[in-house]
Design a protein around this motif. Structure first.
Motif, PDB file in Angstrom:
ATOM      1  N   ILE A 163       0.847  -1.184   0.000  1.00 49.33           N
ATOM      2  CA  ILE A 163       0.000   0.000   0.000  1.00 49.33           C
ATOM      3  C   ILE A 163       0.890   1.245   0.000  1.00 49.33           C
ATOM      4  O   ILE A 163       1.505   1.570   1.010  1.00 49.33           O
ATOM      5  N   PRO A 164       1.003   1.971  -1.123  1.00 52.95           N
ATOM      6  CA  PRO A 164       1.826   3.192  -1.144  1.00 52.95           C
ATOM      7  C   PRO A 164       1.304   4.218  -0.136  1.00 52.95           C
ATOM      8  O   PRO A 164       0.092   4.419  -0.018  1.00 52.95           O
ATOM      9  N   VAL A 165       2.225   4.860   0.589  1.00 54.64           N
ATOM     10  CA  VAL A 165       1.815   5.845   1.592  1.00 54.64           C
ATOM     11  C   VAL A 165       2.417   7.237   1.377  1.00 54.64           C
ATOM     12  O   VAL A 165       1.792   8.236   1.711  1.00 54.64           O
ATOM     13  N   TRP A 166       3.630   7.336   0.830  1.00 56.48           N
ATOM     14  CA  TRP A 166       4.183   8.654   0.537  1.00 56.48           C
ATOM     15  C   TRP A 166       5.398   8.505  -0.378  1.00 56.48           C
ATOM     16  O   TRP A 166       5.926   7.410  -0.552  1.00 56.48           O
ATOM     17  N   ASP A 167       5.824   9.621  -0.961  1.00 55.18           N
ATOM     18  CA  ASP A 167       7.072   9.686  -1.719  1.00 55.18           C
ATOM     19  C   ASP A 167       8.147  10.327  -0.861  1.00 55.18           C
ATOM     20  O   ASP A 167       7.880  11.292  -0.141  1.00 55.18           O
ATOM     21  N   ASP A 168       9.367   9.786  -0.936  1.00 55.78           N
ATOM     22  CA  ASP A 168      10.514  10.324  -0.205  1.00 55.78           C
ATOM     23  C   ASP A 168      11.438  11.047  -1.163  1.00 55.78           C
ATOM     24  O   ASP A 168      12.184  10.405  -1.912  1.00 55.78           O
ATOM     25  N   PRO A 169      11.437  12.375  -1.179  1.00 54.83           N
ATOM     26  CA  PRO A 169      12.422  13.086  -2.001  1.00 54.83           C
ATOM     27  C   PRO A 169      13.831  12.832  -1.476  1.00 54.83           C
ATOM     28  O   PRO A 169      14.035  12.627  -0.279  1.00 54.83           O
ATOM     29  N   LEU A 170      14.803  12.864  -2.376  1.00 56.19           N
ATOM     30  CA  LEU A 170      16.201  12.690  -2.005  1.00 56.19           C
ATOM     31  C   LEU A 170      16.931  14.026  -2.085  1.00 56.19           C
ATOM     32  O   LEU A 170      16.727  14.798  -3.022  1.00 56.19           O
ATOM     33  N   LEU A 171      17.769  14.284  -1.096  1.00 56.40           N
ATOM     34  CA  LEU A 171      18.623  15.460  -1.083  1.00 56.40           C
ATOM     35  C   LEU A 171      20.073  15.028  -1.274  1.00 56.40           C
ATOM     36  O   LEU A 171      20.444  13.894  -0.958  1.00 56.40           O
ATOM     37  N   VAL A 172      20.891  15.928  -1.784  1.00 59.19           N
ATOM     38  CA  VAL A 172      22.328  15.680  -1.944  1.00 59.19           C
ATOM     39  C   VAL A 172      23.043  16.174  -0.696  1.00 59.19           C
ATOM     40  O   VAL A 172      22.818  17.305  -0.242  1.00 59.19           O
ATOM     41  N   ALA A 173      23.895  15.341  -0.118  1.00 57.46           N
ATOM     42  CA  ALA A 173      24.710  15.711   1.040  1.00 57.46           C
ATOM     43  C   ALA A 173      26.124  16.034   0.567  1.00 57.46           C
ATOM     44  O   ALA A 173      26.751  15.233  -0.141  1.00 57.46           O
ATOM     45  N   LEU A 174      26.606  17.220   0.946  1.00 51.45           N
ATOM     46  CA  LEU A 174      27.935  17.702   0.559  1.00 51.45           C
ATOM     47  C   LEU A 174      28.624  18.307   1.773  1.00 51.45           C
ATOM     48  O   LEU A 174      27.978  18.738   2.731  1.00 51.45           O
ATOM     49  N   SER A 175      29.946  18.372   1.683  1.00 55.69           N
ATOM     50  CA  SER A 175      30.691  19.114   2.689  1.00 55.69           C
ATOM     51  C   SER A 175      30.271  20.587   2.656  1.00 55.69           C
ATOM     52  O   SER A 175      29.997  21.146   1.585  1.00 55.69           O
ATOM     53  N   ALA A 176      30.226  21.217   3.825  1.00 55.08           N
ATOM     54  CA  ALA A 176      29.915  22.644   3.887  1.00 55.08           C
ATOM     55  C   ALA A 176      30.966  23.480   3.160  1.00 55.08           C
ATOM     56  O   ALA A 176      30.699  24.634   2.803  1.00 55.08           O
ATOM     57  N   ARG A 177      32.143  22.889   2.915  1.00 51.98           N
ATOM     58  CA  ARG A 177      33.205  23.603   2.200  1.00 51.98           C
ATOM     59  C   ARG A 177      33.287  23.186   0.733  1.00 51.98           C
ATOM     60  O   ARG A 177      34.209  23.590   0.020  1.00 51.98           O
ATOM     61  N   HIS A 178      32.352  22.381   0.283  1.00 51.15           N
ATOM     62  CA  HIS A 178      32.358  21.895  -1.104  1.00 51.15           C
ATOM     63  C   HIS A 178      32.123  23.068  -2.069  1.00 51.15           C
ATOM     64  O   HIS A 178      31.370  24.005  -1.763  1.00 51.15           O
ATOM     65  N   PRO A 179      32.733  23.045  -3.258  1.00 56.10           N
ATOM     66  CA  PRO A 179      32.519  24.128  -4.234  1.00 56.10           C
ATOM     67  C   PRO A 179      31.054  24.344  -4.609  1.00 56.10           C
ATOM     68  O   PRO A 179      30.662  25.450  -5.007  1.00 56.10           O
ATOM     69  N   LEU A 180      30.231  23.305  -4.482  1.00 59.89           N
ATOM     70  CA  LEU A 180      28.822  23.418  -4.849  1.00 59.89           C
ATOM     71  C   LEU A 180      27.906  23.681  -3.654  1.00 59.89           C
ATOM     72  O   LEU A 180      26.685  23.763  -3.822  1.00 59.89           O
ATOM     73  N   ALA A 181      28.473  23.815  -2.476  1.00 59.66           N
ATOM     74  CA  ALA A 181      27.660  23.858  -1.256  1.00 59.66           C
ATOM     75  C   ALA A 181      26.737  25.065  -1.195  1.00 59.66           C
ATOM     76  O   ALA A 181      25.695  25.014  -0.555  1.00 59.66           O
ATOM     77  N   GLY A 182      27.078  26.162  -1.864  1.00 57.66           N
ATOM     78  CA  GLY A 182      26.250  27.354  -1.765  1.00 57.66           C
ATOM     79  C   GLY A 182      25.090  27.399  -2.726  1.00 57.66           C
ATOM     80  O   GLY A 182      24.256  28.306  -2.649  1.00 57.66           O
ATOM     81  N   ALA A 183      24.994  26.432  -3.641  1.00 57.70           N
ATOM     82  CA  ALA A 183      23.938  26.462  -4.658  1.00 57.70           C
ATOM     83  C   ALA A 183      22.581  26.139  -4.027  1.00 57.70           C
ATOM     84  O   ALA A 183      22.478  25.181  -3.256  1.00 57.70           O
ATOM     85  N   PRO A 184      21.517  26.902  -4.350  1.00 56.71           N
ATOM     86  CA  PRO A 184      20.196  26.610  -3.788  1.00 56.71           C
ATOM     87  C   PRO A 184      19.647  25.255  -4.243  1.00 56.71           C
ATOM     88  O   PRO A 184      18.914  24.602  -3.520  1.00 56.71           O
ATOM     89  N   GLU A 185      20.009  24.853  -5.465  1.00 57.56           N
ATOM     90  CA  GLU A 185      19.679  23.514  -5.947  1.00 57.56           C
ATOM     91  C   GLU A 185      20.734  23.100  -6.955  1.00 57.56           C
ATOM     92  O   GLU A 185      21.434  23.935  -7.527  1.00 57.56           O
ATOM     93  N   LEU A 186      20.843  21.796  -7.147  1.00 57.04           N
ATOM     94  CA  LEU A 186      21.896  21.256  -8.000  1.00 57.04           C
ATOM     95  C   LEU A 186      21.304  20.457  -9.147  1.00 57.04           C
ATOM     96  O   LEU A 186      20.306  19.752  -8.971  1.00 57.04           O
TER      97      LEU A 186
END
Length: 290
Positions: A152-175
């Motif tokens: 019985i489907p109950v919900w969808d789980d969106p996935l987020l990307v985990a990066l170092s806070a010092r990663h070159p892409l860390a400041g982007a609002p979305e990737l």
């Protein structure tokens, strides 16, 4: 046709306003609109005449309203008839890592009504224990095909990307997924979570690259600790990420359409638990309703 859809329809019919109906139901307006539209598609009629200034029942909607109310009342009577029985039972519920604040919310709704015992185990073990009756229900991700089980489907789980806070892409609002192509991907072994691994790897291929494999850790906490020190990345269920606190790791959304996995409840086809409706009601929420 679901009781949830009938409840949403009746609430909108009483309020004649989707926003006020959503407030009464404690969910977001988009969820109400989506479920009412789905009900209309199933019935083959429009139940409401919608305009920017007003919402009114159509003739079909007015005809449908008394029956919808009767169905909800009958369901409430059926639920009340076993309230004492359900309250005296124990619900044995299989869980897994990554359920995050979904599980907190479900437990908050369940515990006043039934006793709950949770069991965390691998997908294979959860499936086996539902089949042999050691578990009444279990949360699972990915397809489960067995004649003795109902998914019985109950919900969808969106996935987020985990990066170092010092990663070159860390400041982007979305990737965009392709932005991550140069960096190592730390992903669990496929035998541990095949639906997740297949989803991410296939999405990388569709984005035009073969992900650079990073070292594998058996625990997400270890993976995140390592990510905080380098330029690798991984994915985390949004519900789980909301419970994680770290100054070394940040979580970023993926650009549309993003990635998500559906979560379902697994029960025995012939002997669902007495508390199933209560459990499904506890799972009924929109992931964006915070």
């Amino acid at each position: 046709m679901e009781l949830r859809q009938l409840r949403y329809f009746v609430t909108v019919a009483e309020e004649l306003h989707f926003g006020r109906a959503a407030e009464r139901l404690h969910i977001v307006q988009s969820a109400v609109s989506q479920q009412v539209r789905q009900l209309e598609r199933e019935l083959g009629v429009e139940l409401f005449d919608r305009s920017p200034r007003r919402v009114v029942l159509t003739e079909a909607g007015a005809q449908f309203l008394p029956g919808a109310r009767d169905a909800l009342a009958a369901a409430a009577r059926a639920k009340a008839s076993i309230t004492g029985f359900v309250a005296g039972t124990t619900l044995r519920l299989g869980t897994s890592t990554g359920l995050g604040d979904h599980l907190d919310r479900i437990m908050e709704r369940l515990v006043p009504q039934v006793r709950v015992e949770t069991v965390s185990a691998s997908t294979r073990v959860r499936v086996e224990q539902v089949l042999d009756g050691r578990l009444d229900a279990a949360f699972v991700r990915g397809p489960i095909d067995h004649a003795g089980l109902r998914r019985i489907p109950v919900w969808d789980d969106p996935l987020l990307v985990a990066l170092s806070a010092r990663h070159p892409l860390a400041g982007a609002p979305e990737l965009a997924l392709a932005d991550l192509a140069p960096y190592p991907l730390r992903l669990t072994e496929r035998r541990a979570n095949a639906p997740l691994v297949d989803l991410v790897i296939d999405a990388c291929h569709e984005a035009g690259f073969e992900p650079v494999p990073g070292p594998v850790s058996s625990a997400l906490s270890d993976t995140l600790a390592m990510i905080g020190s380098d330029t690798s990345w991984t994915v985390v269920y949004a519900a789980h990420a909301r419970q994680l606190r770290s100054t070394r790791v940040v979580f970023s959304s993926l650009a549309a359409p993003g990635l998500s996995l559906d979560t379902a409840l697994l029960v025995r086809s012939e002997a669902p638990p007495p508390a199933l409706e209560i459990l499904l009601a506890a799972c009924e929420f929109d992931d964006h309703d915070r």
